[in-house]
Design an enzyme around this catalytic site. Structure first.
Site, PDB file in Angstrom:
ATOM      1  N   CYS A   2       0.850  -1.196   0.000  1.00  0.00           N
ATOM      2  CA  CYS A   2       0.000   0.000   0.000  1.00  0.00           C
ATOM      3  C   CYS A   2       0.885   1.246   0.000  1.00  0.00           C
ATOM      4  O   CYS A   2       2.079   1.164   0.206  1.00  0.00           O
ATOM      5  CB  CYS A   2      -0.866   0.004   1.249  1.00  0.00           C
ATOM      6  SG  CYS A   2      -1.753  -1.530   1.490  1.00  0.00           S
ATOM      7  N   ARG A  27       1.288   1.633  -5.887  1.00  0.00           N
ATOM      8  CA  ARG A  27       1.425   0.644  -4.795  1.00  0.00           C
ATOM      9  C   ARG A  27       0.097  -0.005  -4.422  1.00  0.00           C
ATOM     10  O   ARG A  27       0.028  -0.866  -3.561  1.00  0.00           O
ATOM     11  CB  ARG A  27       2.036   1.314  -3.560  1.00  0.00           C
ATOM     12  CG  ARG A  27       3.390   1.959  -3.791  1.00  0.00           C
ATOM     13  CD  ARG A  27       3.901   2.656  -2.542  1.00  0.00           C
ATOM     14  NE  ARG A  27       4.137   1.683  -1.491  1.00  0.00           N
ATOM     15  CZ  ARG A  27       5.246   0.947  -1.400  1.00  0.00           C
ATOM     16  NH1 ARG A  27       6.177   1.079  -2.311  1.00  0.00           N
ATOM     17  NH2 ARG A  27       5.398   0.070  -0.444  1.00  0.00           N
ATOM     18  N   TRP A  74      -3.727  -1.782  -1.221  1.00  0.00           N
ATOM     19  CA  TRP A  74      -3.648  -3.034  -1.978  1.00  0.00           C
ATOM     20  C   TRP A  74      -4.205  -4.102  -1.046  1.00  0.00           C
ATOM     21  O   TRP A  74      -3.572  -4.439  -0.041  1.00  0.00           O
ATOM     22  CB  TRP A  74      -2.192  -3.340  -2.358  1.00  0.00           C
ATOM     23  CG  TRP A  74      -1.985  -4.725  -2.875  1.00  0.00           C
ATOM     24  CD1 TRP A  74      -1.367  -5.764  -2.239  1.00  0.00           C
ATOM     25  CD2 TRP A  74      -2.416  -5.266  -4.119  1.00  0.00           C
ATOM     26  NE1 TRP A  74      -1.374  -6.882  -2.994  1.00  0.00           N
ATOM     27  CE2 TRP A  74      -2.023  -6.621  -4.169  1.00  0.00           C
ATOM     28  CE3 TRP A  74      -3.092  -4.757  -5.208  1.00  0.00           C
ATOM     29  CZ2 TRP A  74      -2.283  -7.445  -5.255  1.00  0.00           C
ATOM     30  CZ3 TRP A  74      -3.362  -5.576  -6.291  1.00  0.00           C
ATOM     31  CH2 TRP A  74      -2.957  -6.892  -6.310  1.00  0.00           C
ATOM     32  N   ASN A  98       0.695  -0.601   6.273  1.00  0.00           N
ATOM     33  CA  ASN A  98       1.121  -1.326   5.080  1.00  0.00           C
ATOM     34  C   ASN A  98       1.803  -2.589   5.564  1.00  0.00           C
ATOM     35  O   ASN A  98       2.687  -2.532   6.409  1.00  0.00           O
ATOM     36  CB  ASN A  98       2.102  -0.479   4.259  1.00  0.00           C
ATOM     37  CG  ASN A  98       2.573  -1.231   3.016  1.00  0.00           C
ATOM     38  OD1 ASN A  98       2.002  -2.244   2.647  1.00  0.00           O
ATOM     39  ND2 ASN A  98       3.631  -0.728   2.388  1.00  0.00           N
ATOM     40  N   GLY A  99       1.375  -3.753   5.077  1.00  0.00           N
ATOM     41  CA  GLY A  99       2.026  -5.005   5.477  1.00  0.00           C
ATOM     42  C   GLY A  99       1.010  -5.989   6.019  1.00  0.00           C
ATOM     43  O   GLY A  99      -0.162  -5.938   5.671  1.00  0.00           O
ATOM     44  N   GLU A 501      17.848 -20.238 -12.020  1.00  0.00           N
ATOM     45  CA  GLU A 501      17.795 -18.794 -12.299  1.00  0.00           C
ATOM     46  C   GLU A 501      18.880 -18.068 -11.513  1.00  0.00           C
ATOM     47  O   GLU A 501      19.549 -17.167 -12.022  1.00  0.00           O
ATOM     48  CB  GLU A 501      16.401 -18.251 -11.961  1.00  0.00           C
ATOM     49  CG  GLU A 501      16.257 -16.730 -11.955  1.00  0.00           C
ATOM     50  CD  GLU A 501      16.591 -16.044 -13.282  1.00  0.00           C
ATOM     51  OE1 GLU A 501      16.811 -16.755 -14.279  1.00  0.00           O
ATOM     52  OE2 GLU A 501      16.680 -14.806 -13.290  1.00  0.00           O
ATOM     53  N   LYS A 505      21.897 -15.728 -13.086  1.00  0.00           N
ATOM     54  CA  LYS A 505      22.158 -14.335 -12.687  1.00  0.00           C
ATOM     55  C   LYS A 505      23.635 -14.137 -12.382  1.00  0.00           C
ATOM     56  O   LYS A 505      24.233 -13.132 -12.751  1.00  0.00           O
ATOM     57  CB  LYS A 505      21.284 -13.975 -11.493  1.00  0.00           C
ATOM     58  CG  LYS A 505      19.838 -13.722 -11.888  1.00  0.00           C
ATOM     59  CD  LYS A 505      19.684 -12.420 -12.651  1.00  0.00           C
ATOM     60  CE  LYS A 505      18.413 -12.273 -13.452  1.00  0.00           C
ATOM     61  NZ  LYS A 505      18.288 -13.166 -14.605  1.00  0.00           N
ATOM     62  N   GLU A 508      25.568 -14.290 -15.799  1.00  0.00           N
ATOM     63  CA  GLU A 508      25.396 -13.200 -16.776  1.00  0.00           C
ATOM     64  C   GLU A 508      25.808 -11.853 -16.205  1.00  0.00           C
ATOM     65  O   GLU A 508      26.046 -10.920 -16.944  1.00  0.00           O
ATOM     66  CB  GLU A 508      23.962 -13.148 -17.289  1.00  0.00           C
ATOM     67  CG  GLU A 508      22.895 -12.839 -16.280  1.00  0.00           C
ATOM     68  CD  GLU A 508      21.509 -12.780 -16.931  1.00  0.00           C
ATOM     69  OE1 GLU A 508      21.394 -12.443 -18.110  1.00  0.00           O
ATOM     70  OE2 GLU A 508      20.532 -13.064 -16.236  1.00  0.00           O
ATOM     71  N   HIS A 524      24.595 -38.016  -7.791  1.00  0.00           N
ATOM     72  CA  HIS A 524      24.812 -38.563  -9.145  1.00  0.00           C
ATOM     73  C   HIS A 524      25.897 -37.803  -9.880  1.00  0.00           C
ATOM     74  O   HIS A 524      25.880 -37.727 -11.111  1.00  0.00           O
ATOM     75  CB  HIS A 524      23.478 -38.517  -9.909  1.00  0.00           C
ATOM     76  CG  HIS A 524      22.375 -39.225  -9.191  1.00  0.00           C
ATOM     77  ND1 HIS A 524      22.235 -40.596  -9.178  1.00  0.00           N
ATOM     78  CD2 HIS A 524      21.394 -38.761  -8.390  1.00  0.00           C
ATOM     79  CE1 HIS A 524      21.219 -40.935  -8.423  1.00  0.00           C
ATOM     80  NE2 HIS A 524      20.663 -39.853  -7.940  1.00  0.00           N
ATOM     81  N   LYS A 623      19.400  -7.340 -24.651  1.00  0.00           N
ATOM     82  CA  LYS A 623      18.122  -7.455 -23.920  1.00  0.00           C
ATOM     83  C   LYS A 623      17.136  -8.323 -24.686  1.00  0.00           C
ATOM     84  O   LYS A 623      16.345  -9.031 -24.108  1.00  0.00           O
ATOM     85  CB  LYS A 623      17.505  -6.063 -23.698  1.00  0.00           C
ATOM     86  CG  LYS A 623      16.223  -6.082 -22.858  1.00  0.00           C
ATOM     87  CD  LYS A 623      16.464  -6.650 -21.477  1.00  0.00           C
ATOM     88  CE  LYS A 623      15.183  -6.826 -20.678  1.00  0.00           C
ATOM     89  NZ  LYS A 623      15.396  -7.635 -19.448  1.00  0.00           N
TER      90      LYS A 623
HETATM   91  C1  AGP Z   1      17.771 -13.241 -18.453  1.00  0.00           C
HETATM   92  O1  AGP Z   1      18.313 -12.442 -17.429  1.00  0.00           O
HETATM   93  C2  AGP Z   1      18.449 -13.006 -19.788  1.00  0.00           C
HETATM   94  N1  AGP Z   1      18.394 -11.631 -20.136  1.00  0.00           N
HETATM   95  C3  AGP Z   1      17.926 -13.950 -20.872  1.00  0.00           C
HETATM   96  O2  AGP Z   1      18.117 -15.271 -20.410  1.00  0.00           O
HETATM   97  C4  AGP Z   1      16.438 -13.774 -21.243  1.00  0.00           C
HETATM   98  O3  AGP Z   1      15.616 -14.263 -20.205  1.00  0.00           O
HETATM   99  C5  AGP Z   1      16.187 -14.577 -22.518  1.00  0.00           C
HETATM  100  O4  AGP Z   1      16.988 -14.029 -23.532  1.00  0.00           O
HETATM  101  C6  AGP Z   1      14.721 -14.568 -22.953  1.00  0.00           C
HETATM  102  O5  AGP Z   1      14.334 -13.261 -23.255  1.00  0.00           O
HETATM  103  P1  AGP Z   1      12.758 -12.977 -23.439  1.00  0.00           P
HETATM  104  O6  AGP Z   1      12.104 -13.252 -22.147  1.00  0.00           O
HETATM  105  O7  AGP Z   1      12.669 -11.550 -23.846  1.00  0.00           O
HETATM  106  O8  AGP Z   1      12.257 -13.917 -24.513  1.00  0.00           O
END
Ligand code: AGP
Length: 628
Positions: A2, A27, A74, A98-99, A501, A505, A508, A524, A623
């Site tokens: 909120c 919010r 919210w 809020n919370g 994931e 991170k 990358e 394994h 991106k």
């Molecule tokens: C994630 O941090 C990367 N930038 C990359 O793996 C990304 O998720 C992937 O290229 C897919 O992109 P999209 O979701 O725009 O399809």
């Protein structure tokens, strides 16, 4: 999640508070209200729905006081309505919150036994009752709030005023943010600096468990133990770039901190405003072009979506990178809630492996950009086979969005950082809704279980704000990673894709080789990797797989592995075997992933920043990968 605004000073509180709430409407916008001093008491005005409804009510209202509080809501406990809107008033006490108050049921029971007249379904109103009781004993607002705080459990921030002490307001922060803006003989207490930037650039940031007394243009801050604390005043000299990054050093950090509101924006359009049941809106399976979706009759469209879900026997999810990991989480959600089989494919594999696609398969693509070449090829292949397709993306009218039959949007706002963060958690939120909707369509989900999942989702923004408040611990944990050569991220069940994931991170952003693994796979092979040079990051919430995952941890510990574990609450067992233990709020198994990923994002961010990398534009990456 909120929005809160408090004001004490010479200006008209109505103008200051409403302009601040406008900046905080992101919010939450289920309802809004103000409580402002007028003729020796506190006059309250509230309205359901968007802020503009409150504004139109306020045009006829004037106030002669210079103290007030305001709130935009919210809804977590209690459906969106005027009677559930804040501020809550009991006697001369007015309060905004809020919370989450976790022990609200026992508090409510005790209050009812004492004859309290409870008028709303919210946990927030109960705090107003407790403070109203205590001010009769303490005859002082600050003391009364300090006593009440000892009775409350959960993550919450509150602002309180009392008509018997009209020269002050009291603020408390634990979890959701509260920032104090210091003007010329005037003070602002807000959820986000944006709400006060028009009046001041000097701010004091409250930390968890701190309580502030604002009185006569001055601010005194106390620890939860009542010891006065000297707080630094930060002057925000924001240039245009910083304004675009809202004061954050990087877009990625801003987007990590936007995740609570990203989750709210993802799910809000798809919840029935009255019952908060899942009602996916404007999906468009019937074939409406993307630009017509907003004009669809949402009742007809919802029936069409249910019919489509009812007619499928299986789901195939196709995506790349972080979006693929969101698909892996979705497999657990949809198979558990809808009891239909789900396959998840990397798009670049899917498009060439000659997949066997049976006719009653729904192909769901996930793509933040909506332009990823392999994912676009996948949706085209599915359509060639005559299959229904559903796109979950963040960019309306993108290539993938335009090619799909059905459309769902992450709705998280532009994601500038190349490393995907808020789009990922928004996708997880959307998949939670899809799994509930599919479960309802298939008759595989009881109303009660569906409600349980929606309530768990509604709690995520506030819980996520609690996690974000622990950022300094994640920065310390990131620092401890520097000495290691190898990084093994592991988890089980819905936490396994989160481990994948987290490893991505680190790869990358910090350019360090990290590997994500299913914790049950350690014996394994990966166990051979483990020694004192190997950092192990284990995602291990208190869910049904906890015991099994902890025994994996103990195997790694026995071989010298250095462990950072992410668990639920104050877990002494994990603390005992971990170099560092990062605690998450207690959440539902289906929403744990949205919280667990935040420390992994922040650890990678801090490590990459400390290595001097370009966090927003990591080397070699783009991106949107619009080529194969
Ligand atoms: C994630 O941090 C990367 N930038 C990359 O793996 C990304 O998720 C992937 O290229 C897919 O992109 P999209 O979701 O725009 O399809």
């Amino acid at each position: 999640m909120c929005g809160i605004v408090g004001y004490l000073g010479p200006l008209n509180p109505k103008d200051v508070i409403v302009s601040g709430l406008k900046k905080l409407e992101y919010r939450g916008y289920d309802s809004a209200g103000v409580a402002i001093l007028h003729q020796g008491s506190v006059k309250r005005v509230r309205a359901e729905g968007k802020l503009k409804n409150l504004e139109s009510k306020l045009t006829a209202e004037s106030f002669d006081g210079h103290l007030g509080i305001g709130h935009t809501r919210w809804a977590t406990h209690g459906v969106p309505s005027e009677r559930n809107a804040h501020p809550h008033q009991v006697g001369g006490i007015s309060l905004v919150h809020n919370g989450i108050i976790e022990n609200y049921l026992e508090i409510k029971e005790a209050l009812l036994k004492r004859g309290a007249k409870i008028t709303s379904d919210t946990d927030s109103e109960l705090v107003a009752h407790l403070v109203a009781e205590q001010v009769e004993v303490q005859r002082d607002l600050l003391k009364a709030v300090q006593v009440v705080l000892k009775e409350l459990r959960g993550a919450f921030s509150i602002l309180v005023i009392w008509d018997q002490q009209p020269d002050r307001l009291v603020a408390f922060k634990d979890g959701p943010p509260l920032v104090i803006g210091l003007g010329q003989d005037q003070v602002f207490v807000v959820s986000d600096v944006q709400a006060a930037l028009n009046y001041t650039k000097k701010f004091m940031y409250l930390e968890d468990r701190e309580i502030a007394l604002v009185k006569g243009g001055a601010v005194q801050v106390y620890s939860s133990g009542g010891v006065e604390i000297r707080k630094p005043v930060v002057e925000l000299n924001w240039n245009a770039d910083l304004v675009e990054k809202k004061g954050y050093s990087h877009f990625m950090l801003k987007e990590i901190y936007e995740q609570p509101q990203a989750v709210s924006s993802a799910i809000a359009p798809h919840l029935d405003p009255e019952t908060q049941a899942v009602r996916l809106r404007n999906v468009g399976f019937a074939g409406a072009p993307v630009q017509e979706l907003e004009n669809l009759d949402s009742k007809e469209d919802w029936q069409d979506t249910l019919a489509t879900f009812n007619g499928i026997a299986r789901v195939s999810i196709v995506a790349c990178g972080t979006s693929f990991y969101a698909g892996l989480v979705a497999k657990y959600l949809i198979e558990t809630l809808a009891q239909i089989p789900v396959e998840v494919d990397i798009a670049s594999e899917f498009r060439y492996r000659k997949p066997v696609l049976l006719k009653d398969t729904l192909v769901i693509t996930v793509s933040q950009s909506g332009e990823t070449a392999d994912t676009l090829a996948a949706i085209r292949l599915a359509k060639e086979k005559g299959l229904k397709t559903l796109s979950i993306c963040n960019v309306r009218n993108s290539s993938i969005d335009r090619e799909a039959h059905g459309h769902l949007y992450m709705n998280s706002g532009p994601e500038v950082g190349v490393a995907s963060t808020k789009a990922f958690v928004s996708t997880l939120a959307i998949f939670n809704l899809v799994a509930v909707a599919m479960g309802e369509a298939k008759g595989a989900l009881s109303k009660q279980t569906a409600t349980e999942h929606v309530q768990a989702l509604l709690a995520v923004p506030s819980q996520m704000e609690v996690v974000l408040a622990y950022d300094k611990y994640f920065a310390d944990a990131a620092d401890s990673l520097k000495k290691f050569k190898g990084f093994l991220y592991m988890g089980r069940g819905v936490s396994y894709p989160i481990a994948l994931e987290g490893a991505l991170k680190l790869k990358e952003l910090a350019y360090l080789h990290a590997e994500g693994y299913a914790a049950g796979e350690m014996k394994h092979g990966p166990l051979a990797l483990i020694d004192e040079n190997m950092a192990i990051v284990m995602v291990v919430p208190s869910d049904e797989l906890f015991e099994k995952t902890v025994s994996n941890l103990e195997e790694a510990k026995a071989r010298g592995g250095k462990i950072i574990s992410i668990g639920t609450g104050d877990n002494t067992r994990l603390k005992g075997i971990s170099e560092r233990y990062l605690s998450m709020p207690k959440a539902h198994w289906s929403t744990n992933p949205l919280l667990e990923v935040v420390p992994l994002q922040l650890m990678a961010f801090h490590l990459a920043s400390s290595l001097g990398h370009d966090v927003d534009q990591p080397r070699n990456l783009a991106k949107s990968v619009t080529v194969e």
